[in-house]
Design an enzyme around this catalytic site. Structure first.
Site, PDB file in Angstrom:
ATOM      1  N   GLU A 252      14.909  24.771 -39.185  1.00  0.00           N
ATOM      2  CA  GLU A 252      14.384  25.688 -40.193  1.00  0.00           C
ATOM      3  C   GLU A 252      14.786  27.142 -39.938  1.00  0.00           C
ATOM      4  OE1 GLU A 252      11.505  22.183 -40.113  1.00  0.00           O
ATOM      5  OE2 GLU A 252      12.501  23.448 -38.606  1.00  0.00           O
TER       6      GLU A 252
ATOM      7  N   HIS B  62       0.115  19.325 -40.970  1.00  0.00           N
ATOM      8  CA  HIS B  62       1.033  19.411 -42.103  1.00  0.00           C
ATOM      9  C   HIS B  62       0.385  20.035 -43.342  1.00  0.00           C
ATOM     10  CE1 HIS B  62       3.526  16.978 -39.588  1.00  0.00           C
ATOM     11  NE2 HIS B  62       4.427  16.781 -40.529  1.00  0.00           N
TER      12      HIS B  62
END
Length: 661
Positions: A409, A471
């Protein structure tokens, strides 16, 4: 004084050292140690034209350890970029074009802002990737329209940062052979020698990444560095790292010591350094006439390089008029898309997740916006970010517009920024919203540089469900909103998602983040006129009160549906409210006061609901007890159950409003 090349190197060294001394602030050790590296690139290899710093086919240069900016400014002064000696004397001062770290858009010749170590290294990968992608699209056998190298200097600190490892791995995988870095191997960090924290075999590491690795034993070996760069240029199948043994604070009493890094040498030490080098110790900001002449003589060739390219583009346009038209449109950055055309994709659809809506929109944008390119951090099927008709970019297929970034990322964000800074592309990168934390520094840098980087963040709330609190984003949306010059859209449905994408591909002055739902949301067809007129203004009255509104409820994303439910419940009790959808707080704040007051009238109580932290919403509500949100981590359970257990229901919104009366 020796050869002209030695004189130029000394000039660079002492201009930079004088900048730091005059400011009484900065980093003299890096310029003294790496001036020969800078000079080798710019004297022997860089293709540039200071009369047009944005010439598209120029070579790009990145000073990844941005703390060495004084050296770059000295180089740009000598190279003719209009950076005067007076401006060098204003190093690190208010309003100068010579700030403490290189700033894109402030100093001509600075291709990206650097300072956060590793970012420059990784953005260079974006430059090199963009060059190959555009070359594959536009070049023809007789016309190399896109043909340049990306050069840079990197440091121990850069290579220690994880983002550089991510980017180096990707660059090797993609065989970006026009990426050439010199590594300032000075073996010193702020806290001591590299032995205390950085003993790895850099050469073996980079060979493992798939890079060509070359060595030059001394920074004073100009011929050796020139030979190494030529060897790097000859191997277009691999990016190249040239390890150069340097000495921080070269020639000074502080050579090879940590104290040479981040503080002025002091006038006595600087004079001693100049005297040792055969330089007049009493002169400051001195540029010998032969050095001025050496660089002035290059300007004719610099201008001719661009003139020749412009002539080639003219001939290219005659042979390939459609391609040159497309290229010029891409370079202009003035692409426009029809909101109605994007909205039409959802005719007849009653419910769709905004991530899925985004995926449908992306297929259309792939056709309408040929410079759109990007991918995901190994989450393409979940993020819905694959342009199905556009192929995948790889070392074998440079023409693909989908990029496999891998689970990287941070590097992905930097590469996207590099592609945006390169020009000719509108790049995007995608991951789950909760993982925006991994790349948040790159959103900040995109905002600082005003780059058109697009970040797609899906799975935007606790409605993610069973994956649980690791998450489920809580603070991420508001955290992104806190970044100046950064736009965040959290659309309520497919129609607002269309508006968000239109904004993203047309907004040239900073990054846009799209925060999208995993779960299906009703398409707001009954409010389509309001959406079309208001979504691009950031906030608007989605559903007005039937009579005079006793209150206003602001909502974003999936919570707009909840606010509409509350509106119906309150109406049953005789309480009329207006529902305001605010997909982008930042865009709403850019509207004039009259518009904002029409949406949020004075003296009418305002409430807000969002599946995230309550921080920030009191700017509209005035009171914390008028915000329904989440100030704790999520939980593992089906998404609908989690939303209900956390109180995100129309019933609770209605109860919050009732409590005010």
């Amino acid at each position: 004084m020796g050869t002209i090349h030695e004189a130029c190197v000394k000039t660079l060294r002492f201009l930079a050292a004088d900048e730091v001394e005059k400011a009484n602030s900065g980093h003299p050790g890096f310029p003294l140690g790496t001036a020969p590296l800078m000079y080798t690139f710019w004297d022997k290899f860089m293709r540039y034209n200071p009369a047009d710093p944005k010439w598209f086919n120029r070579d790009r240069f990145i000073l990844s350890p941005g703390h060495g900016s004084a050296l770059l400014y000295a180089m740009l002064h000598l190279a003719g970029y209009g950076l005067t000696l007076e401006e060098l004397k204003q190093f690190r001062q208010w309003g100068s074009r010579t700030p403490g770290h290189p700033e894109y858009g402030v100093t001509p010749g600075v291709d990206v802002s650097t300072g956060p170590l590793g970012h420059g290294f990784a953005m260079g990968v974006g430059f090199a990737l963009a060059e190959t992608m555009l070359a594959a699209k536009y070049n023809k056998p007789e016309f190399n329209i896109i043909d340049h190298f990306t050069y840079g200097i990197v440091s121990d600190g850069d290579l220690m940062e994880g983002v550089a490892s991510e980017a180096a791995s990707l660059a090797g995988t993609l065989a970006l052979g026009k990426l050439i870095y010199m590594y300032d191997d000075n073996k010193i960090t702020i806290e001591g020698t590299t032995e205390i924290a950085f003993t790895e075999d850099v050469e073996t590491r980079f060979r493992g990444y798939g890079w060509q690795v070359l060595r030059v034993e001394s920074s004073e070996d100009l011929e050796g560095m020139e030979k190494a760069v030529k060897e790097a240029q000859a191997d277009l199948s691999r990016p190249s790292l040239i390890i150069v043994r340097t000495h921080i604070g070269y020639g000074s009493p502080k050579q090879d010591s940590p104290s040479a890094h981040g503080e002025p040498l002091g006038m006595d030490a600087l004079k001693a350094t100049k005297e040792k080098a055969g330089w007049d110790p009493e002169q400051c900001f001195a540029v010998p006439e032969e050095v001025k002449t050496h660089f002035a003589d290059k300007l004719v060739a610099c201008a001719k390089a661009e003139e020749d390219w412009n002539e080639m583009v003219k001939e290219y346009g005659k042979a390939y008029p459609e391609l040159v038209s497309d290229l010029l449109a891409s370079l202009s950055g003035n692409r426009r898309v029809s909101l109605e055309e994007l909205e039409s994709l959802f005719e007849g659809k009653t419910s769709v997740a905004t991530r899925a809506a985004s995926g449908d929109i992306l297929q259309k944008l792939a056709e309408l916006v040929p410079e759109l390119a990007g991918g995901s951090a190994d989450l393409g099927p979940s993020n819905k970010t694959v342009m199905k008709a556009c192929g995948y970019y790889s070392k074998e297929e440079r023409g693909g517009r989908n990029i496999h970034f891998g689970v990287r990322e941070h590097a992905m964000g930097c590469v996207v920024n590099g592609m945006a800074a390169h020009g000719g592309l509108i790049p995007y990168g995608a991951t789950f919203l909760v993982f925006s934390d991994f790349l948040r520094p790159t959103v900040r840098m995109a905002a600082l540089m005003g780059l058109q980087s697009v970040f797609v963040f899906t799975h935007d709330s606790i409605a993610v469900g069973e994956d649980g609190p690791t998450h489920q984003p809580i603070e991420q949306v508001m955290s992104l909103r806190m970044i100046p010059n950064s736009i965040v859209f959290r659309p309520a449905d497919a129609l607002e998602t269309a508006a968000a994408w239109k904004f993203a591909v047309e907004h040239k002055d900073g990054p846009v983040s799209l925060c999208l739902s995993r779960q299906n949301l009703p398409v707001l067809h009954e409010f389509s006129k309001a959406v079309r007129e208001g979504a691009l203004r950031g906030g608007y009255v989605l559903s007005p009160a039937k009579d005079v509104a006793k209150a206003v409820v602001i909502a974003t994303g999936s919570e707009v549906k909840i606010a509409l439910e509350a509106q119906k419940l309150l109406a049953e009790d005789g309480i009329e409210i207006a529902v305001v959808s605010m997909p982008s707080m930042e865009v709403f704040e850019q509207q004039n006061d009259e518009y904002k007051e029409n949406v949020l009238p004075k003296f009418v109580p305002v409430f807000a609901v969002e599946a995230g932290v309550t921080l920030g919403w009191t700017r509209y509500t005035g009171r914390a007890d008028r915000v329904l949100g989440i100030d704790r981590f999520g939980a593992s359970a089906p998404g609908g159950v989690v939303m209900e257990r956390y109180g995100l229901t129309g019933k609770n919104v209605a109860a919050m409003v009732k409590a005010a009366f």
